[in-house]
Design a protein around this motif. Structure first.
Motif, short mmCIF file in Angstrom:
data_model
loop_
_atom_site.label_atom_id
_atom_site.label_comp_id
_atom_site.label_asym_id
_atom_site.label_seq_id
_atom_site.Cartn_x
_atom_site.Cartn_y
_atom_site.Cartn_z
N ALA A 157 -2.77 7.40 -12.71
CA ALA A 157 -4.40 7.57 -12.38
C ALA A 157 -5.10 6.54 -12.22
CB ALA A 157 -4.78 8.44 -13.46
N GLU A 158 -4.51 5.27 -12.54
CA GLU A 158 -5.24 4.07 -12.09
C GLU A 158 -4.68 3.12 -10.84
OE1 GLU A 158 -5.56 1.79 -15.63
OE2 GLU A 158 -6.25 3.74 -16.98
N ILE A 159 -3.74 3.62 -10.36
CA ILE A 159 -3.40 3.10 -9.19
C ILE A 159 -4.32 3.11 -8.02
CG2 ILE A 159 -1.53 2.92 -7.18
CD1 ILE A 159 0.35 4.10 -9.12
N PRO A 160 -4.80 1.85 -7.70
CA PRO A 160 -5.86 1.86 -6.50
C PRO A 160 -5.67 2.27 -5.22
CG PRO A 160 -5.16 -0.23 -7.05
CD PRO A 160 -4.52 0.71 -7.95
N ASP A 161 -6.42 2.81 -4.51
CA ASP A 161 -6.02 3.25 -2.82
C ASP A 161 -6.50 1.62 -2.32
OD1 ASP A 161 -5.93 3.89 -0.45
OD2 ASP A 161 -7.29 5.53 -0.65
N LEU A 162 -5.55 0.93 -1.62
CA LEU A 162 -6.00 -0.06 -1.11
C LEU A 162 -6.39 -0.18 0.30
CD1 LEU A 162 -2.60 -2.36 -1.83
CD2 LEU A 162 -4.84 -1.91 -3.32
N ALA A 163 -6.54 1.23 0.66
CA ALA A 163 -7.36 1.51 2.11
C ALA A 163 -8.87 1.76 1.78
CB ALA A 163 -6.80 2.61 2.76
N ALA A 164 -9.23 1.76 0.59
CA ALA A 164 -10.81 2.09 0.19
C ALA A 164 -11.60 0.83 0.19
CB ALA A 164 -10.61 2.69 -1.26
N LYS A 177 1.04 -1.24 -0.02
CA LYS A 177 0.02 0.07 0.15
C LYS A 177 0.83 1.24 -0.20
CE LYS A 177 -3.53 2.52 2.63
NZ LYS A 177 -2.57 3.89 2.49
N SER A 178 1.95 1.39 0.92
CA SER A 178 2.59 2.46 0.94
C SER A 178 3.58 2.75 -0.22
CB SER A 178 3.79 2.30 2.13
OG SER A 178 3.13 2.25 3.15
N ALA A 179 3.93 1.72 -1.05
CA ALA A 179 4.71 1.67 -2.32
C ALA A 179 3.67 2.45 -3.29
CB ALA A 179 5.17 0.57 -3.07
#
Length: 301
Positions: free
Chosen positions: A104-111, A5-7
């Motif tokens: 723009a297409e990198i997902p937010d894994l916290a979502a 997630k951080s990367a």
């Protein structure tokens, strides 16, 4: 998963593309199974899909994918001979998807709770999915179910909390004493809960996915907590203490009418028997026992 997630977050914030390398299938013996991930953003790799030959070749493929901006799929076979050449002893094979992700297409894994990758490219986060490969899609849970409740905020808990965080266990610390609920003492804890050890139900409810580790400042507090949490569906209950204390505690639990099978399920003395003495060593022994329990491995206390 926090490393991945951080990367990804850093790449998105910097406007850099990323390549997500994901193990979607394993056959035979291989270091990591489905859901293992590694990220390449052009500067460094984050995460691991097993090391050795698989990881080396996957890193080369990830570099190519970042240049070509196209999805690829590779199956890596580890014969005994090839594995031995790299200091490994595992055979089998793994299939890895290499997903190119523009900034723009990198997902937010916290979502969301699940990450779903599409064969051919694309990644999305959602709250509902079925893990595994299904019809050209691969889904993996982003959060392991269950919480580890540390009852007591003393030296062993302080040593244990960051270890558990590194191996993907979420931690909540439960204490009566406010001075032991400082974020400075537990910077990795998900929550710090002040509770009356005699009335735990006023502050929390344990589920069948949860773990309970009891190590308060005294035997009586430990016993009062055990009398409550052994009546909960918690999947793992452990209590620190000597074998003399264990015998005393078991007798008191029987007197209180706790089911014998539940008493026998109690891990006490807690942790694997590795000769641990210091708080840091005891933390390692407890963490190892929790890993084994989560994995369904049968290891004697």
């Amino acid at each position: 998963m926090d490393t991945i997630k951080s990367a990804l977050d850093a790449a998105r914030a910097a406007g850099r593309a990323a390549v997500l390398c994901t193990v979607v299938e394993r056959r035979g013996s291989a270091p990591r199974g489905p859901g293992a991930m590694m990220v390449w953003t052009g500067g460094s790799f984050a995460g691991t899909i097993g090391g050795g030959l698989v990881e080396y070749e996957a890193q080369q493929e990830a570099r190519r994918v970042l240049e070509t901006k196209t999805f690829t799929q590779q199956t890596y076979r580890l014969t005994n001979e090839g594995a031995a050449d790299l200091g490994m002893v595992c055979g089998g094979q793994v299939t890895v998807w290499f997903t190119y992700l523009p900034p723009a297409e990198i997902p937010d894994l916290a979502a969301g709770r699940f990450l779903t990758l599409t064969e051919g490219g694309g990644a999305a986060v959602s709250d509902h999915s079925e893990p595994g490969v299904h019809g050209g899609r691969f889904s993996v849970a982003l959060q392991r179910p269950g919480m580890v409740y540390l009852f007591g905020g003393g030296h062993v808990s302080q040593a244990l909390a960051p270890v558990l965080d590194r191996i993907d266990f979420a931690v909540t610390v439960v204490e009566e004493r406010p001075e032991f609920l400082s974020p400075d003492l537990f910077p990795t804890a998900r929550a710090l809960v002040r509770a009356d050890f005699f009335r735990l139900s006023d502050a929390l409810t344990l589920t069948a996915d949860d773990y309970a580790i009891v190590m308060t400042r005294g035997h009586q507090a430990d016993l009062e907590i055990l009398l409550q949490i052994l009546r909960s569906p918690a999947r793992y209950v452990g209590c620190i203490g000597s074998r003399k204390k264990v015998a005393y505690t078991q007798a008191k639990l029987r007197e209180a009418g706790i089911d014998e099978a539940r008493i026998q399920s109690l891990h006490s003395p807690i942790g694997l028997a590795i000769g641990a003495e210091t708080p840091a060593e005891i933390a390692v022994s407890i963490a190892a026992q929790l890993i084994a329990h989560r994995a369904g491995a049968e290891i004697s206390d």
